[in-house]
Motif scaffolding. Structure first.
Motif, mmCIF file in Angstrom:
data_model
loop_
_atom_site.group_PDB
_atom_site.id
_atom_site.type_symbol
_atom_site.label_atom_id
_atom_site.label_comp_id
_atom_site.label_asym_id
_atom_site.label_seq_id
_atom_site.Cartn_x
_atom_site.Cartn_y
_atom_site.Cartn_z
ATOM 1 N N THR A 61 45.538 40.250 26.178
ATOM 2 C CA THR A 61 45.783 40.326 24.739
ATOM 3 C C THR A 61 44.571 39.875 23.924
ATOM 4 N N VAL A 62 43.526 39.381 24.602
ATOM 5 C CA VAL A 62 42.305 38.959 23.925
ATOM 6 C C VAL A 62 41.191 39.912 24.354
ATOM 7 N N LEU A 63 40.590 40.600 23.395
ATOM 8 C CA LEU A 63 39.680 41.708 23.692
ATOM 9 C C LEU A 63 38.440 41.292 24.475
ATOM 10 N N GLY A 64 37.716 40.278 24.030
ATOM 11 C CA GLY A 64 36.458 39.891 24.685
ATOM 12 C C GLY A 64 36.627 39.590 26.170
ATOM 13 N N PRO A 65 37.483 38.637 26.516
ATOM 14 C CA PRO A 65 37.685 38.356 27.940
ATOM 15 C C PRO A 65 38.245 39.547 28.721
ATOM 16 N N GLY A 77 34.526 44.668 33.171
ATOM 17 C CA GLY A 77 33.122 44.827 33.556
ATOM 18 C C GLY A 77 32.774 44.070 34.826
ATOM 19 N N ALA A 78 33.290 42.860 34.937
ATOM 20 C CA ALA A 78 33.019 42.053 36.129
ATOM 21 C C ALA A 78 33.677 42.666 37.369
ATOM 22 N N ALA A 79 34.873 43.201 37.214
ATOM 23 C CA ALA A 79 35.543 43.855 38.344
ATOM 24 C C ALA A 79 34.720 45.053 38.810
ATOM 25 N N ALA A 80 34.255 45.846 37.867
ATOM 26 C CA ALA A 80 33.443 47.020 38.209
ATOM 27 C C ALA A 80 32.128 46.600 38.868
ATOM 28 N N GLY A 81 31.483 45.581 38.312
ATOM 29 C CA GLY A 81 30.224 45.102 38.887
ATOM 30 C C GLY A 81 30.413 44.562 40.292
ATOM 31 N N GLY A 82 31.488 43.810 40.500
ATOM 32 C CA GLY A 82 31.758 43.260 41.827
ATOM 33 C C GLY A 82 31.982 44.338 42.866
ATOM 34 N N ILE A 83 32.764 45.328 42.506
ATOM 35 C CA ILE A 83 33.048 46.416 43.444
ATOM 36 C C ILE A 83 31.792 47.251 43.707
ATOM 37 N N PHE A 84 30.991 47.472 42.671
ATOM 38 C CA PHE A 84 29.752 48.237 42.842
ATOM 39 C C PHE A 84 28.816 47.543 43.825
ATOM 40 N N PHE A 85 28.563 46.246 43.606
ATOM 41 C CA PHE A 85 27.642 45.537 44.490
ATOM 42 C C PHE A 85 28.229 45.333 45.884
ATOM 43 N N LEU A 86 29.540 45.175 45.974
ATOM 44 C CA LEU A 86 30.165 45.114 47.290
ATOM 45 C C LEU A 86 29.944 46.428 48.033
ATOM 46 N N SER A 87 30.081 47.543 47.341
ATOM 47 C CA SER A 87 29.889 48.841 47.993
ATOM 48 C C SER A 87 28.449 48.997 48.491
ATOM 49 N N LEU A 88 27.478 48.464 47.742
ATOM 50 C CA LEU A 88 26.090 48.512 48.213
ATOM 51 C C LEU A 88 25.915 47.656 49.470
ATOM 52 N N ALA A 89 26.528 46.488 49.474
ATOM 53 C CA ALA A 89 26.428 45.602 50.642
ATOM 54 C C ALA A 89 27.064 46.239 51.873
ATOM 55 N N LEU A 90 28.172 46.952 51.656
ATOM 56 C CA LEU A 90 28.897 47.536 52.785
ATOM 57 C C LEU A 90 28.202 48.751 53.391
ATOM 58 N N LYS A 91 27.104 49.181 52.789
ATOM 59 C CA LYS A 91 26.321 50.255 53.418
ATOM 60 C C LYS A 91 25.761 49.786 54.757
ATOM 61 N N SER A 92 25.489 48.474 54.868
ATOM 62 C CA SER A 92 24.913 47.996 56.128
ATOM 63 C C SER A 92 25.682 46.829 56.755
ATOM 64 N N LEU A 93 26.687 46.299 56.078
ATOM 65 C CA LEU A 93 27.526 45.242 56.656
ATOM 66 C C LEU A 93 28.862 45.833 57.090
ATOM 67 N N PHE A 106 30.076 38.254 40.445
ATOM 68 C CA PHE A 106 30.955 39.090 39.629
ATOM 69 C C PHE A 106 32.427 38.783 39.904
ATOM 70 N N GLU A 107 32.760 38.513 41.156
ATOM 71 C CA GLU A 107 34.145 38.188 41.531
ATOM 72 C C GLU A 107 34.615 36.904 40.851
ATOM 73 N N VAL A 108 33.751 35.904 40.804
ATOM 74 C CA VAL A 108 34.089 34.640 40.141
ATOM 75 C C VAL A 108 34.262 34.869 38.642
ATOM 76 N N VAL A 109 33.338 35.605 38.039
ATOM 77 C CA VAL A 109 33.447 35.910 36.598
ATOM 78 C C VAL A 109 34.735 36.671 36.322
ATOM 79 N N PHE A 110 35.044 37.638 37.178
ATOM 80 C CA PHE A 110 36.277 38.412 37.041
ATOM 81 C C PHE A 110 37.505 37.497 37.018
ATOM 82 N N ALA A 111 37.593 36.598 37.987
ATOM 83 C CA ALA A 111 38.765 35.720 38.085
ATOM 84 C C ALA A 111 38.865 34.783 36.884
ATOM 85 N N LEU A 112 37.746 34.180 36.508
ATOM 86 C CA LEU A 112 37.770 33.244 35.380
ATOM 87 C C LEU A 112 38.055 33.952 34.056
#
Length: 113
Positions: free
Chosen positions: A27-31, A37-53, A12-18
């Motif tokens: 200024t372009v809606l799709g990207p 969405g990618a930023a939200a997904g990255g942070i969500f999955f990071l938060s799950l990982a940080l439950k035990s890391l 998700f982090e890579v998708v976010f950056a690209l």
């Protein structure tokens, strides 16, 4: 499972950056929607990982994988320049990520002894 969550967060982090590069200043809606969405997904999955890391390990690995993936795919998709210094930096980042994963494994196994 935490490391799988961390890998998903890194994708998700890579998708976010690209996608951010393709927004042209949001200024372009799709990207722009993909970036959010990618930023939200990255942070969500990071938060799950940080439950035990540890946060230091998780965050560093997340940004490291995201950085390497972004530079590699940026050179492929956007034809950004690649040189020996970037490759050397990748090797160092990947070495650091592997070192943190090993350190986390040894810390957890020492705690159970």
């Amino acid at each position: 499972m935490a490391w799988i969550y961390l890998l998903i967060a890194s994708v998700f982090e890579v998708v976010f950056a690209l996608a951010t590069n393709a927004t042209h200043g949001f200024t372009v809606l799709g990207p722009s929607l993909l970036t959010a969405g990618a930023a939200a997904g990255g942070i969500f999955f990071l938060s799950l990982a940080l439950k035990s890391l540890d946060v230091g390990v998780g965050y560093t690995v997340w940004t490291g994988i995201g950085s390497v993936g972004t530079v590699i795919l940026g050179s492929v998709i956007f034809h950004e320049a690649m040189n020996v210094w970037k490759v050397l930096a990748f090797v160092l980042i990947i070495g650091g990520v592997l070192g943190l994963k090993l350190a986390d494994k040894f810390t957890k196994s020492a705690a159970t002894v």
